[in-house]
Write a protein that holds these residues in place. Sequence first.
Motif, PDB file in Angstrom:
ATOM      1  N   LEU A 238      36.370  37.143  34.505  1.00  0.00           N
ATOM      2  CA  LEU A 238      36.944  36.038  35.275  1.00  0.00           C
ATOM      3  C   LEU A 238      37.326  36.497  36.680  1.00  0.00           C
ATOM      4  N   LEU A 239      37.752  37.762  36.793  1.00  0.00           N
ATOM      5  CA  LEU A 239      38.115  38.293  38.118  1.00  0.00           C
ATOM      6  C   LEU A 239      36.899  38.306  39.046  1.00  0.00           C
ATOM      7  N   LEU A 240      35.767  38.765  38.516  1.00  0.00           N
ATOM      8  CA  LEU A 240      34.550  38.803  39.343  1.00  0.00           C
ATOM      9  C   LEU A 240      34.211  37.412  39.858  1.00  0.00           C
ATOM     10  N   ARG A 241      34.301  36.425  38.956  1.00  0.00           N
ATOM     11  CA  ARG A 241      34.020  35.044  39.342  1.00  0.00           C
ATOM     12  C   ARG A 241      34.995  34.555  40.409  1.00  0.00           C
ATOM     13  N   LEU A 242      36.283  34.836  40.188  1.00  0.00           N
ATOM     14  CA  LEU A 242      37.297  34.376  41.139  1.00  0.00           C
ATOM     15  C   LEU A 242      37.066  35.003  42.507  1.00  0.00           C
ATOM     16  N   CYS A 243      36.732  36.299  42.507  1.00  0.00           N
ATOM     17  CA  CYS A 243      36.518  36.987  43.785  1.00  0.00           C
ATOM     18  C   CYS A 243      35.354  36.369  44.550  1.00  0.00           C
ATOM     19  N   GLY A 244      34.336  35.929  43.792  1.00  0.00           N
ATOM     20  CA  GLY A 244      33.208  35.240  44.439  1.00  0.00           C
ATOM     21  C   GLY A 244      33.686  33.972  45.134  1.00  0.00           C
ATOM     22  N   VAL A 245      34.558  33.243  44.478  1.00  0.00           N
ATOM     23  CA  VAL A 245      35.053  31.977  45.046  1.00  0.00           C
ATOM     24  C   VAL A 245      35.968  32.244  46.247  1.00  0.00           C
ATOM     25  N   LEU A 246      36.836  33.247  46.116  1.00  0.00           N
ATOM     26  CA  LEU A 246      37.807  33.511  47.195  1.00  0.00           C
ATOM     27  C   LEU A 246      37.229  34.393  48.300  1.00  0.00           C
ATOM     28  N   ARG A 247      36.046  34.938  48.059  1.00  0.00           N
ATOM     29  CA  ARG A 247      35.398  35.875  48.984  1.00  0.00           C
ATOM     30  C   ARG A 247      36.286  37.079  49.263  1.00  0.00           C
ATOM     31  N   VAL A 248      36.728  37.712  48.176  1.00  0.00           N
ATOM     32  CA  VAL A 248      37.454  38.983  48.322  1.00  0.00           C
ATOM     33  C   VAL A 248      36.758  40.017  47.436  1.00  0.00           C
ATOM     34  N   GLU A 249      37.006  41.275  47.743  1.00  0.00           N
ATOM     35  CA  GLU A 249      36.396  42.374  46.987  1.00  0.00           C
ATOM     36  C   GLU A 249      37.132  42.551  45.654  1.00  0.00           C
ATOM     37  N   PRO A 250      36.414  42.549  44.525  1.00  0.00           N
ATOM     38  CA  PRO A 250      37.094  42.757  43.239  1.00  0.00           C
ATOM     39  C   PRO A 250      37.918  44.049  43.218  1.00  0.00           C
ATOM     40  N   SER A 251      37.414  45.078  43.924  1.00  0.00           N
ATOM     41  CA  SER A 251      38.129  46.372  43.891  1.00  0.00           C
ATOM     42  C   SER A 251      39.476  46.291  44.609  1.00  0.00           C
ATOM     43  N   SER A 252      39.687  45.214  45.389  1.00  0.00           N
ATOM     44  CA  SER A 252      40.969  45.095  46.106  1.00  0.00           C
ATOM     45  C   SER A 252      42.064  44.494  45.226  1.00  0.00           C
ATOM     46  N   ALA A 253      41.703  44.039  44.020  1.00  0.00           N
ATOM     47  CA  ALA A 253      42.704  43.365  43.180  1.00  0.00           C
ATOM     48  C   ALA A 253      43.866  44.302  42.860  1.00  0.00           C
ATOM     49  N   LEU A 254      45.067  43.801  43.020  1.00  0.00           N
ATOM     50  CA  LEU A 254      46.267  44.589  42.720  1.00  0.00           C
ATOM     51  C   LEU A 254      46.729  44.348  41.286  1.00  0.00           C
ATOM     52  N   HIS A 255      46.241  43.251  40.718  1.00  0.00           N
ATOM     53  CA  HIS A 255      46.591  42.940  39.327  1.00  0.00           C
ATOM     54  C   HIS A 255      45.502  42.043  38.750  1.00  0.00           C
ATOM     55  N   ALA A 256      45.151  42.277  37.502  1.00  0.00           N
ATOM     56  CA  ALA A 256      44.241  41.364  36.785  1.00  0.00           C
ATOM     57  C   ALA A 256      44.510  41.507  35.291  1.00  0.00           C
TER      58      ALA A 256
END
Length: 315
Positions: A238-256
Amino acid sequence: MERNAIGIIGAGVAGIFCARTLQDHGYTPLLLEKGRGVGGRLATRRTEAGFQFDHGAQFITARSVGFREAVECLSSKGTAGVWAGADREVIVGTPSMNAIAKSLAEGLDIRRNTRVDVLQATESGWQAATAGSTFEFDRLVITAPQPQTVDLIGKEHPLARAISGVRMSPCWTLMAAFPDQHEIPFTSRSAPDSYLAWIALNSSKPERPDTNSWVVQASADWSEKNLEREPEDVAQELLLRLCGVLRVEPSSALHASAHRWRYARVEEPLGKPYCRNDAGTLYLGGDWCLDARVEAAWTSGRAIAEDLLGDLNAG
Ligand SMILES: Cc1cc2nc3c(=O)[nH]c(=O)nc-3n(C[C@H](O)[C@H](O)[C@H](O)COP(=O)(O)OP(=O)(O)OC[C@H]3O[C@@H](n4cnc5c(N)ncnc54)[C@H](O)[C@@H]3O)c2cc1C
Protein backbone atom coordinates in the motif's frame (compact mmCIF):
# COMPACT_ATOMS: atom_id res chain seq x y z
CA MET A 1 -17.14 -14.05 40.78
CA GLU A 2 -18.40 -10.50 40.29
CA ARG A 3 -22.12 -9.72 40.05
CA ASN A 4 -23.74 -6.75 38.38
CA ALA A 5 -27.32 -6.09 37.30
CA ILE A 6 -26.27 -5.03 33.79
CA GLY A 7 -23.23 -6.12 31.80
CA ILE A 8 -22.15 -4.70 28.45
CA ILE A 9 -19.63 -6.44 26.21
CA GLY A 10 -17.70 -3.93 24.11
CA ALA A 11 -16.69 -0.33 24.84
CA GLY A 12 -17.12 1.01 21.31
CA VAL A 13 -19.57 3.84 20.64
CA ALA A 14 -22.64 1.56 20.99
CA GLY A 15 -21.57 0.04 24.32
CA ILE A 16 -20.35 3.32 25.75
CA PHE A 17 -23.45 5.27 24.81
CA CYS A 18 -25.73 2.52 26.09
CA ALA A 19 -23.86 2.60 29.42
CA ARG A 20 -23.82 6.40 29.50
CA THR A 21 -27.62 6.55 29.09
CA LEU A 22 -28.20 3.91 31.75
CA GLN A 23 -25.82 5.64 34.14
CA ASP A 24 -27.58 8.98 33.59
CA HIS A 25 -30.71 7.21 34.86
CA GLY A 26 -29.13 5.89 38.03
CA TYR A 27 -27.88 2.46 36.90
CA THR A 28 -24.23 1.39 37.03
CA PRO A 29 -23.55 -1.07 34.22
CA LEU A 30 -20.21 -2.84 33.97
CA LEU A 31 -18.48 -2.78 30.58
CA LEU A 32 -16.06 -5.53 29.55
CA GLU A 33 -13.68 -4.50 26.75
CA LYS A 34 -11.04 -6.75 25.21
CA GLY A 35 -8.92 -3.84 23.97
CA ARG A 36 -6.36 -1.77 25.86
CA GLY A 37 -8.41 1.37 25.34
CA VAL A 38 -11.99 2.37 24.65
CA GLY A 39 -13.62 3.35 21.36
CA GLY A 40 -13.41 0.18 19.25
CA ARG A 41 -13.36 1.27 15.62
CA LEU A 42 -13.31 4.93 16.68
CA ALA A 43 -9.58 4.51 16.98
CA THR A 44 -6.35 6.50 17.01
CA ARG A 45 -2.79 5.16 16.85
CA ARG A 46 0.15 7.17 18.21
CA THR A 47 3.75 6.22 17.50
CA GLU A 48 6.84 6.79 19.64
CA ALA A 49 8.17 9.16 16.98
CA GLY A 50 5.14 11.43 17.51
CA PHE A 51 3.01 10.50 14.52
CA GLN A 52 -0.72 10.16 15.00
CA PHE A 53 -3.26 8.40 12.80
CA ASP A 54 -7.04 7.97 13.01
CA HIS A 55 -6.94 4.46 11.59
CA GLY A 56 -10.63 3.62 12.09
CA ALA A 57 -13.53 6.03 11.54
CA GLN A 58 -12.34 9.09 9.63
CA PHE A 59 -15.06 11.56 10.49
CA ILE A 60 -18.59 11.79 11.79
CA THR A 61 -21.77 12.84 10.09
CA ALA A 62 -24.91 13.58 12.11
CA ARG A 63 -28.29 13.14 10.47
CA SER A 64 -30.67 12.77 13.43
CA VAL A 65 -31.52 15.60 15.81
CA GLY A 66 -30.44 13.50 18.81
CA PHE A 67 -27.00 12.74 17.41
CA ARG A 68 -26.54 16.34 16.26
CA GLU A 69 -27.18 17.44 19.84
CA ALA A 70 -24.70 14.87 21.15
CA VAL A 71 -22.08 16.15 18.68
CA GLU A 72 -22.76 19.77 19.69
CA CYS A 73 -22.22 18.77 23.31
CA LEU A 74 -18.86 17.18 22.35
CA SER A 75 -17.92 20.33 20.41
CA SER A 76 -18.71 22.53 23.40
CA LYS A 77 -16.35 20.39 25.51
CA GLY A 78 -13.61 20.75 22.89
CA THR A 79 -13.58 17.06 21.91
CA ALA A 80 -15.02 17.58 18.41
CA GLY A 81 -14.42 20.13 15.68
CA VAL A 82 -14.96 20.80 12.00
CA TRP A 83 -12.66 19.37 9.31
CA ALA A 84 -12.95 20.97 5.91
CA GLY A 85 -10.52 18.51 4.36
CA ALA A 86 -13.13 16.06 3.07
CA ASP A 87 -15.38 16.90 0.09
CA ARG A 88 -17.57 18.81 2.56
CA GLU A 89 -17.32 20.02 6.14
CA VAL A 90 -17.51 17.10 8.54
CA ILE A 91 -16.99 16.56 12.26
CA VAL A 92 -13.86 14.95 13.68
CA GLY A 93 -12.75 14.25 17.22
CA THR A 94 -10.17 16.65 18.65
CA PRO A 95 -7.32 16.11 19.15
CA SER A 96 -8.08 12.60 17.80
CA MET A 97 -11.10 10.58 16.72
CA ASN A 98 -10.67 8.45 19.80
CA ALA A 99 -11.09 11.52 22.03
CA ILE A 100 -14.83 11.32 21.34
CA ALA A 101 -15.05 7.83 22.81
CA LYS A 102 -12.86 8.77 25.76
CA SER A 103 -15.06 11.76 26.53
CA LEU A 104 -18.29 9.73 26.37
CA ALA A 105 -16.71 7.03 28.55
CA GLU A 106 -15.74 9.33 31.43
CA GLY A 107 -17.03 8.03 34.75
CA LEU A 108 -18.16 4.62 33.42
CA ASP A 109 -17.03 1.35 35.02
CA ILE A 110 -14.99 -0.23 32.20
CA ARG A 111 -12.70 -3.25 32.55
CA ARG A 112 -10.14 -2.99 29.79
CA ASN A 113 -8.02 -5.91 28.55
CA THR A 114 -10.99 -8.10 29.47
CA ARG A 115 -12.04 -10.35 26.66
CA VAL A 116 -15.16 -12.44 27.18
CA ASP A 117 -14.36 -15.93 25.93
CA VAL A 118 -17.39 -17.93 27.03
CA LEU A 119 -20.98 -16.98 27.74
CA GLN A 120 -23.41 -19.18 29.57
CA ALA A 121 -27.09 -18.66 30.33
CA THR A 122 -27.92 -19.06 34.04
CA GLU A 123 -31.26 -19.25 35.86
CA SER A 124 -31.19 -15.53 36.54
CA GLY A 125 -29.28 -14.16 33.55
CA TRP A 126 -25.82 -14.62 32.09
CA GLN A 127 -22.34 -15.69 33.16
CA ALA A 128 -19.38 -14.26 31.20
CA ALA A 129 -16.00 -15.94 31.56
CA THR A 130 -12.71 -14.19 30.74
CA ALA A 131 -9.16 -15.56 31.07
CA GLY A 132 -8.96 -14.58 34.75
CA SER A 133 -12.47 -13.95 36.06
CA THR A 134 -16.14 -14.75 35.88
CA PHE A 135 -18.91 -12.15 35.85
CA GLU A 136 -22.62 -12.64 36.45
CA PHE A 137 -25.26 -10.34 35.06
CA ASP A 138 -29.05 -10.22 35.23
CA ARG A 139 -29.08 -8.53 31.85
CA LEU A 140 -26.44 -8.60 29.18
CA VAL A 141 -25.87 -6.30 26.18
CA ILE A 142 -23.44 -7.45 23.46
CA THR A 143 -22.10 -4.75 21.12
CA ALA A 144 -19.28 -6.66 19.37
CA PRO A 145 -19.38 -6.77 15.54
CA GLN A 146 -22.01 -9.26 14.34
CA PRO A 147 -19.66 -12.20 13.54
CA GLN A 148 -18.02 -11.94 16.98
CA THR A 149 -21.45 -11.68 18.61
CA VAL A 150 -22.51 -14.90 16.90
CA ASP A 151 -19.31 -16.59 18.11
CA LEU A 152 -20.18 -15.58 21.67
CA ILE A 153 -23.83 -16.70 21.74
CA GLY A 154 -23.34 -19.70 19.46
CA LYS A 155 -24.70 -20.25 15.94
CA GLU A 156 -27.67 -22.21 17.24
CA HIS A 157 -28.97 -19.46 19.49
CA PRO A 158 -32.32 -18.11 18.17
CA LEU A 159 -30.92 -14.54 18.14
CA ALA A 160 -27.92 -15.72 16.11
CA ARG A 161 -30.36 -16.95 13.51
CA ALA A 162 -32.26 -13.66 13.68
CA ILE A 163 -29.11 -11.70 12.78
CA SER A 164 -27.66 -14.19 10.30
CA GLY A 165 -28.42 -11.96 7.29
CA VAL A 166 -26.01 -9.24 8.44
CA ARG A 167 -22.84 -8.88 6.35
CA MET A 168 -19.67 -6.97 7.25
CA SER A 169 -16.63 -6.31 5.08
CA PRO A 170 -12.95 -5.97 6.07
CA CYS A 171 -10.58 -3.05 5.54
CA TRP A 172 -6.79 -2.97 5.44
CA THR A 173 -5.60 0.45 6.59
CA LEU A 174 -2.17 1.94 5.96
CA MET A 175 -0.65 4.53 8.28
CA ALA A 176 2.28 6.34 6.64
CA ALA A 177 4.37 9.44 7.40
CA PHE A 178 6.88 11.38 5.30
CA PRO A 179 9.14 14.40 5.71
CA ASP A 180 7.41 17.71 4.96
CA GLN A 181 6.33 18.06 1.33
CA HIS A 182 6.29 21.27 -0.66
CA GLU A 183 3.18 20.39 -2.56
CA ILE A 184 0.34 18.42 -1.01
CA PRO A 185 -1.90 17.19 -3.88
CA PHE A 186 -5.07 16.94 -1.73
CA THR A 187 -6.14 16.57 1.87
CA SER A 188 -8.48 13.67 1.14
CA ARG A 189 -9.46 11.57 -1.83
CA SER A 190 -12.36 9.16 -1.99
CA ALA A 191 -12.45 6.59 -4.80
CA PRO A 192 -14.65 3.72 -3.58
CA ASP A 193 -14.07 1.56 -6.67
CA SER A 194 -10.30 1.87 -6.76
CA TYR A 195 -7.67 -0.13 -4.93
CA LEU A 196 -6.89 2.82 -2.63
CA ALA A 197 -10.48 3.66 -1.74
CA TRP A 198 -9.72 6.49 0.70
CA ILE A 199 -6.63 8.59 1.26
CA ALA A 200 -6.50 11.34 3.89
CA LEU A 201 -3.85 13.68 5.19
CA ASN A 202 -4.43 12.93 8.85
CA SER A 203 -2.46 15.96 9.95
CA SER A 204 -4.86 18.28 8.09
CA LYS A 205 -7.50 17.55 10.73
CA PRO A 206 -7.71 20.10 13.54
CA GLU A 207 -5.38 19.87 16.56
CA ARG A 208 -3.24 17.06 15.11
CA PRO A 209 0.57 17.05 15.36
CA ASP A 210 2.05 19.06 12.50
CA THR A 211 3.50 16.10 10.60
CA ASN A 212 3.04 14.84 7.06
CA SER A 213 1.02 11.77 8.05
CA TRP A 214 -1.49 9.86 5.91
CA VAL A 215 -4.18 7.24 6.35
CA VAL A 216 -5.11 4.99 3.43
CA GLN A 217 -8.00 2.54 3.32
CA ALA A 218 -7.87 -0.27 0.79
CA SER A 219 -11.15 -1.16 -0.92
CA ALA A 220 -13.35 -3.87 0.62
CA ASP A 221 -12.65 -6.17 -2.38
CA TRP A 222 -8.89 -5.83 -2.14
CA SER A 223 -8.98 -6.16 1.65
CA GLU A 224 -11.04 -9.36 1.38
CA LYS A 225 -8.65 -10.89 -1.16
CA ASN A 226 -5.58 -9.98 0.88
CA LEU A 227 -7.05 -10.48 4.34
CA GLU A 228 -4.65 -13.14 5.64
CA ARG A 229 -1.41 -11.52 4.43
CA GLU A 230 1.16 -10.28 6.96
CA PRO A 231 0.65 -6.64 8.01
CA GLU A 232 4.26 -5.73 7.06
CA ASP A 233 3.76 -7.11 3.58
CA VAL A 234 0.46 -5.24 3.10
CA ALA A 235 2.02 -2.03 4.46
CA GLN A 236 4.79 -2.20 1.86
CA GLU A 237 2.39 -2.78 -1.03
CA LEU A 238 0.00 0.00 0.00
CA LEU A 239 2.94 2.33 0.69
CA LEU A 240 4.28 1.88 -2.84
CA ARG A 241 0.85 2.71 -4.25
CA LEU A 242 0.44 5.75 -2.01
CA CYS A 243 3.89 7.05 -2.95
CA GLY A 244 2.90 6.81 -6.61
CA VAL A 245 -0.15 8.97 -5.93
CA LEU A 246 1.68 11.50 -3.74
CA ARG A 247 4.80 11.49 -5.95
CA VAL A 248 7.20 10.85 -3.09
CA GLU A 249 10.02 8.33 -2.79
CA PRO A 250 8.99 5.20 -0.83
CA SER A 251 12.45 5.18 0.79
CA SER A 252 11.67 8.59 2.34
CA ALA A 253 8.83 7.17 4.46
CA LEU A 254 9.37 7.82 8.16
CA HIS A 255 6.62 5.42 9.16
CA ALA A 256 4.56 2.71 7.47
CA SER A 257 2.36 0.18 9.21
CA ALA A 258 -0.90 -1.55 8.40
CA HIS A 259 -3.92 -2.44 10.49
CA ARG A 260 -6.34 -5.21 9.56
CA TRP A 261 -9.97 -4.46 10.40
CA ARG A 262 -11.56 -7.85 9.96
CA TYR A 263 -15.05 -6.42 10.49
CA ALA A 264 -14.83 -2.82 9.37
CA ARG A 265 -18.03 -1.90 7.61
CA VAL A 266 -21.60 -3.11 7.52
CA GLU A 267 -22.64 -4.12 4.01
CA GLU A 268 -26.03 -5.64 4.92
CA PRO A 269 -27.47 -4.25 8.16
CA LEU A 270 -30.12 -5.87 10.34
CA GLY A 271 -32.58 -3.09 9.60
CA LYS A 272 -33.61 -2.27 13.16
CA PRO A 273 -31.60 -0.74 16.03
CA TYR A 274 -31.16 -3.89 18.13
CA CYS A 275 -32.33 -7.42 18.72
CA ARG A 276 -33.37 -8.91 22.11
CA ASN A 277 -34.78 -12.07 23.62
CA ASP A 278 -38.35 -12.14 24.95
CA ALA A 279 -37.24 -12.01 28.58
CA GLY A 280 -35.16 -8.90 27.97
CA THR A 281 -32.07 -10.55 29.47
CA LEU A 282 -30.03 -10.45 26.25
CA TYR A 283 -29.63 -7.53 23.84
CA LEU A 284 -27.51 -7.49 20.70
CA GLY A 285 -26.55 -4.18 19.10
CA GLY A 286 -23.94 -2.07 17.36
CA ASP A 287 -23.54 -0.27 14.04
CA TRP A 288 -24.26 -3.50 12.16
CA CYS A 289 -27.92 -3.15 13.11
CA LEU A 290 -28.35 0.01 11.01
CA ASP A 291 -25.48 1.40 8.96
CA ALA A 292 -21.70 1.63 8.57
CA ARG A 293 -21.48 4.83 10.59
CA VAL A 294 -20.66 6.03 14.07
CA GLU A 295 -24.13 7.54 14.29
CA ALA A 296 -25.66 4.08 13.75
CA ALA A 297 -23.66 2.68 16.69
CA TRP A 298 -24.77 5.59 18.85
CA THR A 299 -28.44 5.12 17.81
CA SER A 300 -28.28 1.40 18.55
CA GLY A 301 -26.69 1.90 21.98
CA ARG A 302 -29.22 4.52 22.92
CA ALA A 303 -32.20 2.44 21.72
CA ILE A 304 -31.04 -0.54 23.79
CA ALA A 305 -30.68 1.62 26.90
CA GLU A 306 -34.15 3.11 26.40
CA ASP A 307 -35.70 -0.33 26.02
CA LEU A 308 -33.86 -1.61 29.09
CA LEU A 309 -34.93 1.40 31.11
CA GLY A 310 -38.54 0.82 30.10
CA ASP A 311 -38.29 -2.79 31.33
CA LEU A 312 -36.42 -1.94 34.51
CA ASN A 313 -38.80 0.85 35.44
CA ALA A 314 -41.83 -1.35 34.75
CA GLY A 315 -40.39 -4.16 36.91
C1 LIG B 1 -11.48 1.74 8.58
C2 LIG B 1 -12.82 2.26 9.03
C3 LIG B 1 -13.27 3.49 8.60
C4 LIG B 1 -14.50 4.00 9.02
N1 LIG B 1 -14.87 5.25 8.65
C5 LIG B 1 -16.00 5.79 9.17
C6 LIG B 1 -16.32 7.15 8.94
O1 LIG B 1 -15.58 7.89 8.30
N2 LIG B 1 -17.48 7.64 9.49
C7 LIG B 1 -18.31 6.87 10.26
O2 LIG B 1 -19.33 7.37 10.76
N3 LIG B 1 -18.00 5.58 10.52
C8 LIG B 1 -16.88 5.03 10.01
N4 LIG B 1 -16.54 3.73 10.31
C9 LIG B 1 -17.48 2.93 11.07
C10 LIG B 1 -17.45 3.25 12.56
O3 LIG B 1 -16.14 3.19 13.04
C11 LIG B 1 -18.33 2.23 13.28
O4 LIG B 1 -19.63 2.29 12.73
C12 LIG B 1 -18.46 2.43 14.79
O5 LIG B 1 -17.27 2.87 15.39
C13 LIG B 1 -18.91 1.10 15.39
O6 LIG B 1 -19.11 1.20 16.79
P1 LIG B 1 -19.64 -0.07 17.59
O7 LIG B 1 -19.69 0.32 19.01
O8 LIG B 1 -20.90 -0.57 16.96
O9 LIG B 1 -18.57 -1.23 17.32
P2 LIG B 1 -17.01 -1.29 17.70
O10 LIG B 1 -16.41 0.05 17.61
O11 LIG B 1 -16.45 -2.38 16.87
O12 LIG B 1 -17.02 -1.72 19.24
C14 LIG B 1 -17.16 -3.06 19.64
C15 LIG B 1 -16.21 -3.30 20.81
O13 LIG B 1 -16.42 -4.64 21.29
C16 LIG B 1 -15.17 -5.13 21.70
N5 LIG B 1 -15.26 -6.60 21.76
C17 LIG B 1 -15.50 -7.45 20.73
N6 LIG B 1 -15.54 -8.73 21.18
C18 LIG B 1 -15.33 -8.67 22.51
C19 LIG B 1 -15.23 -9.67 23.53
N7 LIG B 1 -15.37 -10.98 23.26
N8 LIG B 1 -14.99 -9.28 24.80
C20 LIG B 1 -14.83 -7.94 25.12
N9 LIG B 1 -14.90 -6.97 24.18
C21 LIG B 1 -15.15 -7.33 22.90
C22 LIG B 1 -14.19 -4.60 20.66
O14 LIG B 1 -12.86 -4.61 21.12
C23 LIG B 1 -14.74 -3.19 20.42
O15 LIG B 1 -14.10 -2.23 21.24
C24 LIG B 1 -15.31 3.22 9.90
C25 LIG B 1 -14.84 1.98 10.35
C26 LIG B 1 -13.61 1.52 9.93
C27 LIG B 1 -13.10 0.20 10.48
